[in-house]
Scaffold this active site. Sequence first.
Site, PDB file in Angstrom:
ATOM      1  N   GLU A  33       0.905  -1.127  -0.002  1.00 14.05           N
ATOM      2  CA  GLU A  33       0.091   0.098  -0.003  1.00 14.05           C
ATOM      3  C   GLU A  33       0.904   1.200  -0.104  1.00 14.05           C
ATOM      4  O   GLU A  33       1.644   1.513   0.868  1.00 14.05           O
ATOM      5  CB  GLU A  33      -0.880  -0.098   1.222  1.00 14.05           C
ATOM      6  CG  GLU A  33      -1.790   1.331   1.384  1.00 14.05           C
ATOM      7  CD  GLU A  33      -2.542   1.774   0.276  1.00 14.05           C
ATOM      8  OE1 GLU A  33      -3.309   0.851  -0.284  1.00 14.05           O
ATOM      9  OE2 GLU A  33      -2.254   2.904  -0.214  1.00 14.05           O
ATOM     10  N   GLY A  38      -6.834   0.952   3.374  1.00 13.71           N
ATOM     11  CA  GLY A  38      -8.369   0.947   3.239  1.00 13.71           C
ATOM     12  C   GLY A  38      -8.792   1.780   2.122  1.00 13.71           C
ATOM     13  O   GLY A  38      -9.951   1.578   1.484  1.00 13.71           O
ATOM     14  N   GLY A  39      -7.804   2.300   1.459  1.00 10.16           N
ATOM     15  CA  GLY A  39      -8.071   3.247   0.057  1.00 10.16           C
ATOM     16  C   GLY A  39      -9.344   4.153   0.091  1.00 10.16           C
ATOM     17  O   GLY A  39      -9.333   4.877   1.184  1.00 10.16           O
ATOM     18  N   THR A  40      -9.658   4.342  -1.108  1.00 11.94           N
ATOM     19  CA  THR A  40     -10.849   5.364  -1.484  1.00 11.94           C
ATOM     20  C   THR A  40     -12.020   5.497  -0.630  1.00 11.94           C
ATOM     21  O   THR A  40     -12.027   6.438   0.244  1.00 11.94           O
ATOM     22  CB  THR A  40     -11.313   5.539  -2.843  1.00 11.94           C
ATOM     23  OG1 THR A  40     -10.165   5.228  -3.763  1.00 11.94           O
ATOM     24  CG2 THR A  40     -12.061   6.647  -3.295  1.00 11.94           C
ATOM     25  N   HIS A 439     -45.152  -3.886   9.560  1.00 13.32           N
ATOM     26  CA  HIS A 439     -45.672  -2.692   9.498  1.00 13.32           C
ATOM     27  C   HIS A 439     -45.198  -1.639  10.641  1.00 13.32           C
ATOM     28  O   HIS A 439     -45.306  -2.383  11.782  1.00 13.32           O
ATOM     29  CB  HIS A 439     -47.275  -2.747   9.414  1.00 13.32           C
ATOM     30  CG  HIS A 439     -47.969  -1.522   9.731  1.00 13.32           C
ATOM     31  ND1 HIS A 439     -48.295  -0.831   8.616  1.00 13.32           N
ATOM     32  CD2 HIS A 439     -48.678  -0.940  10.733  1.00 13.32           C
ATOM     33  CE1 HIS A 439     -48.875   0.548   9.013  1.00 13.32           C
ATOM     34  NE2 HIS A 439     -49.116   0.334  10.375  1.00 13.32           N
TER      35      HIS A 439
HETATM   36  C1  LIG Z   1     -16.365  10.967  -2.732  1.00 14.60           C
HETATM   37  C2  LIG Z   1     -16.780   9.545  -2.943  1.00 14.60           C
HETATM   38  C3  LIG Z   1     -17.871   8.772  -2.306  1.00 14.60           C
HETATM   39  C4  LIG Z   1     -18.088   7.368  -2.636  1.00 14.60           C
HETATM   40  N1  LIG Z   1     -19.219   6.779  -1.920  1.00 14.60           N
HETATM   41  C5  LIG Z   1     -19.434   5.567  -2.274  1.00 14.60           C
HETATM   42  C6  LIG Z   1     -20.535   4.823  -1.639  1.00 14.60           C
HETATM   43  O1  LIG Z   1     -21.299   5.439  -0.941  1.00 14.60           O
HETATM   44  N2  LIG Z   1     -20.641   3.465  -1.984  1.00 14.60           N
HETATM   45  C7  LIG Z   1     -20.031   2.843  -2.612  1.00 14.60           C
HETATM   46  O2  LIG Z   1     -20.209   1.597  -2.822  1.00 14.60           O
HETATM   47  N3  LIG Z   1     -18.925   3.243  -3.249  1.00 14.60           N
HETATM   48  C8  LIG Z   1     -18.567   4.467  -3.308  1.00 14.60           C
HETATM   49  N4  LIG Z   1     -17.657   5.391  -3.728  1.00 14.60           N
HETATM   50  C9  LIG Z   1     -16.914   4.483  -4.667  1.00 14.60           C
HETATM   51  C10 LIG Z   1     -15.749   3.589  -3.817  1.00 14.60           C
HETATM   52  O3  LIG Z   1     -15.090   4.397  -3.060  1.00 14.60           O
HETATM   53  C11 LIG Z   1     -14.943   2.807  -4.805  1.00 14.60           C
HETATM   54  O4  LIG Z   1     -15.554   2.395  -5.896  1.00 14.60           O
HETATM   55  C12 LIG Z   1     -13.845   1.814  -3.863  1.00 14.60           C
HETATM   56  O5  LIG Z   1     -13.320   2.295  -2.519  1.00 14.60           O
HETATM   57  C13 LIG Z   1     -13.139   1.286  -4.850  1.00 14.60           C
HETATM   58  O6  LIG Z   1     -12.128   0.390  -4.121  1.00 14.60           O
HETATM   59  P1  LIG Z   1     -10.856  -0.350  -4.846  1.00 14.60           P
HETATM   60  O7  LIG Z   1     -10.753  -1.556  -4.067  1.00 14.60           O
HETATM   61  O8  LIG Z   1     -11.183  -0.386  -6.390  1.00 14.60           O
HETATM   62  O9  LIG Z   1      -9.736   0.757  -4.535  1.00 14.60           O
HETATM   63  P2  LIG Z   1      -9.298   1.895  -3.884  1.00 14.60           P
HETATM   64  O10 LIG Z   1     -10.077   1.788  -2.560  1.00 14.60           O
HETATM   65  O11 LIG Z   1      -9.018   2.985  -4.382  1.00 14.60           O
HETATM   66  O12 LIG Z   1      -7.881   1.510  -3.218  1.00 14.60           O
HETATM   67  C14 LIG Z   1      -6.666   1.132  -3.923  1.00 14.60           C
HETATM   68  C15 LIG Z   1      -5.612   1.519  -3.016  1.00 14.60           C
HETATM   69  O13 LIG Z   1      -4.568   1.228  -3.872  1.00 14.60           O
HETATM   70  C16 LIG Z   1      -3.249   2.054  -3.704  1.00 14.60           C
HETATM   71  N5  LIG Z   1      -2.338   2.082  -4.583  1.00 14.60           N
HETATM   72  C17 LIG Z   1      -2.628   2.792  -5.790  1.00 14.60           C
HETATM   73  N6  LIG Z   1      -1.591   2.207  -6.661  1.00 14.60           N
HETATM   74  C18 LIG Z   1      -0.546   1.793  -5.817  1.00 14.60           C
HETATM   75  C19 LIG Z   1       0.628   1.351  -6.397  1.00 14.60           C
HETATM   76  N7  LIG Z   1       1.331   1.413  -7.307  1.00 14.60           N
HETATM   77  N8  LIG Z   1       1.400   0.601  -5.150  1.00 14.60           N
HETATM   78  C20 LIG Z   1       0.807   0.643  -3.852  1.00 14.60           C
HETATM   79  N9  LIG Z   1      -0.479   1.030  -3.638  1.00 14.60           N
HETATM   80  C21 LIG Z   1      -1.105   1.558  -4.524  1.00 14.60           C
HETATM   81  C22 LIG Z   1      -4.122   3.390  -3.215  1.00 14.60           C
HETATM   82  O14 LIG Z   1      -3.532   4.177  -2.236  1.00 14.60           O
HETATM   83  C23 LIG Z   1      -5.305   2.888  -2.549  1.00 14.60           C
HETATM   84  O15 LIG Z   1      -5.126   2.806  -1.467  1.00 14.60           O
HETATM   85  C24 LIG Z   1     -17.212   6.625  -3.522  1.00 14.60           C
HETATM   86  C25 LIG Z   1     -16.440   7.256  -3.853  1.00 14.60           C
HETATM   87  C26 LIG Z   1     -15.985   8.814  -3.921  1.00 14.60           C
HETATM   88  C27 LIG Z   1     -14.725   9.342  -4.473  1.00 14.60           C
END
Ligand SMILES: Cc1cc2nc3c(=O)[nH]c(=O)nc-3n(C[C@H](O)[C@H](O)[C@H](O)COP(=O)(O)OP(=O)(O)OC[C@H]3O[C@@H](n4cnc5c(N)ncnc54)[C@H](O)[C@@H]3O)c2cc1C
Length: 460
Positions: A33, A38-40, A439
């Site tokens: 990471e 936990g990412g996005t 209900h």
């Molecule tokens: C404002 C907002 C609100 C949202 N609300 C919702 C919601 O209510 N419900 C819902 O279902 N979805 C929602 N989403 C979408 C959801 O957040 C994403 O679809 C989801 O987090 C995607 O997860 P993922 O597993 O694809 O990757 P991500 O969670 O994006 O994680 C990817 C990880 O990889 C890491 N990474 C990237 N490149 C590298 C590399 N080269 N080397 C090492 N690490 C790397 C990043 O740092 C990141 O931590 C929302 C998105 C946004 C922007």
Amino acid sequence: MTHFDAIVIGSGQAGPSLAARFAAAGKGVAIIERHKFGGTCVNTGCIPTKTLVASAYAIHDARRGAEYGFSTGEVRVDIKRVKARKDEASARSSKGVEAWLRGTANCTVIQGQARFQSLNTVVVNDEVLQAEKIFINVGARAAVPEMPGIHDVPFLNNSSMMDIDFLPEHFIIVGGSYVGLEFAQMYRRFGSEVTIVEMGPRLIGREDEDVSQAVREIIEAEGVHVRLNAKCISLAKRDGGVAVGVTCEEGSPEVVGSHILLAVGRIPNTSDLGLDNAGVVTDHRGYIVVDDELQTNVPGIWALGDCNGRGGFTHTSYNDYEIVADNLFNADHRRVSDRIQAYALYIDPPLGRCGMTDAEVRKSGRRALAVKYPMARVSRAYEKGETQGFMKITVDAETKQILGAAILGVGGDEVVHVLLDVMYAKAPYTVIQRAMHIHPTVAELVPTLLEGLKPFPSAP
Ligand SMILES: Cc1cc2nc3c(=O)[nH]c(=O)nc-3n(C[C@H](O)[C@H](O)[C@H](O)COP(=O)(O)OP(=O)(O)OC[C@H]3O[C@@H](n4cnc5c(N)ncnc54)[C@H](O)[C@@H]3O)c2cc1C
């Protein structure tokens, strides 16, 4: 060179569970990471935004006290405390993911930027890791389109929004889709003047027109300004603020505000991964091309979550994990094409969606039945004083299976699962009519609603 059975790049919604699954099977796995665990979803997406939405909801409710029989005096928003609550929720979750991974036997956690060196090696912090199986879960980030003036003015996106602890006086939100709409309503409720600037002829253009229109009415009723058909958006500095040029069919050609949020789509984090070194193919937008079981064109490399362009939600990324894990560990043959489209828009009231839109049903040319019901006629909604929106369901006239639904109204994000589970069961809608619902709930209206199915209009 260090050897592992599997390498996972990214700790988003698929990676950690997959790493834990390998580890539980006694396999050595490395998870890499580069930023926050936990990412996005955890750090800049679902969790912080839904925590903010909850604050905005409570504030809005407090302002409506008189309708419910109480008075509060003036409702004052302390945006620093709102932010602190949000920060706590994100940090709790991110730390939880990190602690879980670090505490998992057979799982090596590495912080740094991963880059393919070859089809089975990855470099991180100058260390070379090798594995027969590599899983890419790198997610996506906010797109920054090349629009005139973009390099001349400061702008916010969903990530930098997480750091602001002040109230923009007049927030201009470029992009009237899911992310933009959630921020628009919440900041309006916090006290900002808010204008949404949308290029298309309506908000959330991928939804049906009646849904777009109702969402527009809901946010406009709270004082959010909406500028549609902004064909040629440009940005410029103005005295102490920013201006967004809009070529609209009506109204002033420019909106002047204090801050801009760009919410105009996402791009995958694939350009700095060294994919060429592994021979992994992406499409013209940078999404990694995968088959129905999420394998890339290179045997031994999979792509899960937002970076494969097959989902775009937390639950689709997690479902990607389930598909890959079941196929690898349980000799299953789960496929992405087996899943049914489902998601929610978290404005208040929320929109819960599953399956096809009306437009998609129409395009499919099949014979269908449809029904639409205003939330104002739902007893539970009336009791709660939250009667905006409607429920609509479409079913196949021959098989009686549910094709799609949009539940825009109080509890819509939950109620839609009543339909979704029946869709997965491939059961006719009539099974719902034999179920006894509780209900008073919004869900109890679903069986009644289905009694009103009529031939689906073949034209809009
Ligand atoms: C404002 C907002 C609100 C949202 N609300 C919702 C919601 O209510 N419900 C819902 O279902 N979805 C929602 N989403 C979408 C959801 O957040 C994403 O679809 C989801 O987090 C995607 O997860 P993922 O597993 O694809 O990757 P991500 O969670 O994006 O994680 C990817 C990880 O990889 C890491 N990474 C990237 N490149 C590298 C590399 N080269 N080397 C090492 N690490 C790397 C990043 O740092 C990141 O931590 C929302 C998105 C946004 C922007």
